[in-house]
Design a protein around this motif. Structure first.
Motif, mmCIF file in Angstrom:
data_model
loop_
_atom_site.group_PDB
_atom_site.id
_atom_site.type_symbol
_atom_site.label_atom_id
_atom_site.label_comp_id
_atom_site.label_asym_id
_atom_site.label_seq_id
_atom_site.Cartn_x
_atom_site.Cartn_y
_atom_site.Cartn_z
ATOM 1 N N THR A 160 -0.246 4.172 0.329
ATOM 2 C CA THR A 160 0.531 3.253 -0.518
ATOM 3 C C THR A 160 0.363 3.618 -1.988
ATOM 4 O O THR A 160 1.343 3.692 -2.741
ATOM 5 C CB THR A 160 0.032 1.795 -0.344
ATOM 6 O OG1 THR A 160 -0.101 1.518 1.040
ATOM 7 C CG2 THR A 160 0.975 0.802 -0.995
ATOM 8 N N ALA A 161 -0.894 3.843 -2.403
ATOM 9 C CA ALA A 161 -1.163 4.136 -3.816
ATOM 10 C C ALA A 161 -0.437 5.406 -4.249
ATOM 11 O O ALA A 161 0.173 5.454 -5.326
ATOM 12 C CB ALA A 161 -2.666 4.265 -4.050
ATOM 13 N N THR A 215 6.795 7.363 -6.524
ATOM 14 C CA THR A 215 8.042 6.629 -6.740
ATOM 15 C C THR A 215 8.222 6.340 -8.228
ATOM 16 O O THR A 215 9.323 6.477 -8.780
ATOM 17 C CB THR A 215 8.027 5.335 -5.895
ATOM 18 O OG1 THR A 215 7.906 5.708 -4.517
ATOM 19 C CG2 THR A 215 9.289 4.520 -6.087
ATOM 20 N N LYS A 216 7.127 5.998 -8.892
ATOM 21 C CA LYS A 216 7.164 5.738 -10.335
ATOM 22 C C LYS A 216 7.525 7.023 -11.103
ATOM 23 O O LYS A 216 8.364 7.018 -11.995
ATOM 24 C CB LYS A 216 5.757 5.262 -10.759
ATOM 25 C CG LYS A 216 5.733 4.387 -11.995
ATOM 26 C CD LYS A 216 4.289 4.001 -12.312
ATOM 27 C CE LYS A 216 4.118 2.491 -12.403
ATOM 28 N NZ LYS A 216 2.695 2.136 -12.641
ATOM 29 N N GLN A 240 12.431 6.279 -4.490
ATOM 30 C CA GLN A 240 11.538 5.895 -3.398
ATOM 31 C C GLN A 240 11.114 7.155 -2.650
ATOM 32 O O GLN A 240 11.959 7.895 -2.144
ATOM 33 C CB GLN A 240 12.290 4.929 -2.466
ATOM 34 C CG GLN A 240 11.410 4.273 -1.414
ATOM 35 C CD GLN A 240 10.463 3.240 -2.029
ATOM 36 O OE1 GLN A 240 10.856 2.476 -2.910
ATOM 37 N NE2 GLN A 240 9.217 3.233 -1.576
ATOM 38 N N SER A 277 8.376 8.975 0.181
ATOM 39 C CA SER A 277 7.315 8.750 1.162
ATOM 40 C C SER A 277 6.547 10.036 1.393
ATOM 41 O O SER A 277 7.034 11.143 1.140
ATOM 42 C CB SER A 277 7.873 8.176 2.456
ATOM 43 O OG SER A 277 8.809 9.063 2.977
ATOM 44 N N THR A 291 -1.366 8.544 -13.243
ATOM 45 C CA THR A 291 -0.803 7.291 -12.716
ATOM 46 C C THR A 291 -1.703 6.656 -11.653
ATOM 47 O O THR A 291 -1.814 5.434 -11.567
ATOM 48 C CB THR A 291 0.602 7.567 -12.100
ATOM 49 O OG1 THR A 291 1.375 8.292 -13.044
ATOM 50 C CG2 THR A 291 1.311 6.279 -11.713
ATOM 51 N N GLN A 317 2.233 6.908 -2.731
ATOM 52 C CA GLN A 317 3.690 6.717 -2.679
ATOM 53 C C GLN A 317 4.168 5.920 -3.881
ATOM 54 O O GLN A 317 5.207 6.233 -4.462
ATOM 55 C CB GLN A 317 4.092 6.021 -1.373
ATOM 56 C CG GLN A 317 3.928 6.945 -0.184
ATOM 57 C CD GLN A 317 4.566 6.421 1.099
ATOM 58 O OE1 GLN A 317 4.617 7.142 2.071
ATOM 59 N NE2 GLN A 317 5.044 5.187 1.100
ATOM 60 N N ASP A 318 3.428 4.891 -4.256
ATOM 61 C CA ASP A 318 3.809 4.088 -5.422
ATOM 62 C C ASP A 318 3.819 4.950 -6.683
ATOM 63 O O ASP A 318 4.719 4.845 -7.520
ATOM 64 C CB ASP A 318 2.842 2.910 -5.617
ATOM 65 C CG ASP A 318 3.047 1.828 -4.561
ATOM 66 O OD1 ASP A 318 4.010 1.953 -3.753
ATOM 67 O OD2 ASP A 318 2.260 0.859 -4.533
ATOM 68 N N ALA A 319 2.794 5.810 -6.809
ATOM 69 C CA ALA A 319 2.718 6.675 -7.991
ATOM 70 C C ALA A 319 3.882 7.667 -7.998
ATOM 71 O O ALA A 319 4.528 7.876 -9.032
ATOM 72 C CB ALA A 319 1.376 7.410 -8.019
#
Lengths: 244, 244
Positions: B29-30, B36-37, B42, B44, B82, B32-34
């Motif tokens: 999650t961490a 995506t930012k 988005q 994966s 990030t 993928q979030d980075a």
């Protein structure tokens, strides 16, 4: 009264250094609280070195006086069971009544560890200073070795600290590399506040210039903190051992 | 689309393992979030090994597809800037479109680290399992080496996990000691859930009995998790490397 000497390892990340302070959690407070709980008597403890906020120890030494008859191994086990997991008593021994962790010490040895590569480390983030610029380790070591001897270190004393005697004798000072890690180790009779971090920070910024040893000694001779380099951060520093 | 392979180091202490879960913070999650930012799309990511809650990695591998034209070194730097400090990208490289971090892997290697001495460690508390009982390292190593080969490891699979194929081929398995630390290292084509921790826990409890190799193989042959020993805790485990 028995006099008990403890050797202590700690991760300083979550503490405001060794020394007791009002309204802040310190290593000394944590150990005194644990001892008071175990002996059921208010107990105070004397440390060999007052490590700053965020600084670690592999071998801090401290002593305390007690009327408790608890065996040494039980003291150690009870302390380790009571203390938070980031403070560990690695040895407990009985010493003569006049032993004083601070005043009986003949030398302290600090190690500063730098992670010297292009990217940081997740696993070493709390115990090393990530410094991606190149370090000329041989030159840094030469500069280190030139510090051995008795000198006035006021140029490397944290501004605002009021130590009247700023003369320290450095017994050993060296810098070496092992893969991604660069180590600085300094053994001296005494240290001024912030001294190791100011020396390492200054040497890191000197190494690539010609005549770095002379430059370092000009800074020493100035006896003025403002001419030395910026200090490296506390989390790379560890009090390695204390000799008696 | 570019296919980018990342090598990742992480301290698993504060995460619910690698794999995405609802209502829990995971490494995947961490990252993928980075991503995506950074890519503003988005994104994966596929990981080579699904490490459990509290397990670390020195060399997890993952890949993701992106239309971003950002240079690799910038991807790595942006990710490290990030991501939280306990997750670090140690390498980023461009790979062929069919590279799949999980399915292209030929082997994974895990290391389990035990602090084997009478008292715990403050500085190693998150990365080693404190086990003060004595370990017969030579016997443990013999037991380890007897596991090399292709076998059914269902006795060492976490109960409740449903892997249809429980055959794994172990390429290397050994145990050795370096001062206070005892290491177990296992390289295999695949691992069942909780397999390394169940094997290490079982061997630790076997070593002092005669005929430990036979005992270990009786446990293997039973294909029943309940006959094996208790698992050692996750914080001693690290995914060391993945081979392709």
């Amino acid at each position: 009264m028995r006099n008990i000497k403890l050797t202590i390892e700690y991760d300083g990340t979550n503490y405001h250094g060794w020394q007791i302070q009002p309204n802040a959690i310190t290593i000394q407070t944590a150990i005194q609280d644990a001892l008071t709980k175990i002996t059921k008597t208010q107990t105070s403890i004397i440390g060999a070195g007052r490590t700053d906020t965020g600084v670690h120890a592999a071998g801090q030494v401290a002593n305390f006086h007690t009327r408790s008859q608890m065996p040494l191994i039980s003291f150690q086990k009870a302390l380790n069971a009571t203390l938070p997991r980031d403070i560990v008593v690695i040895n407990a021994e009985e010493v003569s009544p006049d032993f004083h962790a601070r005043f009986s010490a003949v030398s302290r040895c600090y190690r500063y560890t730098i992670l010297n590569r292009a990217y940081p480390s997740a696993l070493l983030r709390s115990s090393t200073y990530f410094f991606p610029e190149s370090i000329e380790v041989r030159d840094a070591d030469t500069a280190c070795q030139s510090l051995v001897g008795k000198r006035d270190f006021s140029s490397f004393q944290r501004s605002g600290s009021e130590r009247i005697n700023s003369i320290c004798e450095i017994y050993e000072c060296r810098c070496w590399q092992d893969q991604d890690l660069v180590y600085f180790e300094i053994e001296a009779d005494a240290f001024l506040r912030g001294m190791v971090r100011a020396i390492v920070g200054t040497i890191l910024k000197l190494y690539d210039r010609e005549d770095s040893v002379n430059q370092l000694h000009k800074i020493l001779d100035a006896r003025d903190r403002s001419v030395a380099g910026a200090s490296v951060p506390p989390h790379g520093l560890s009090l390695l051992r204390v000799k008696y």
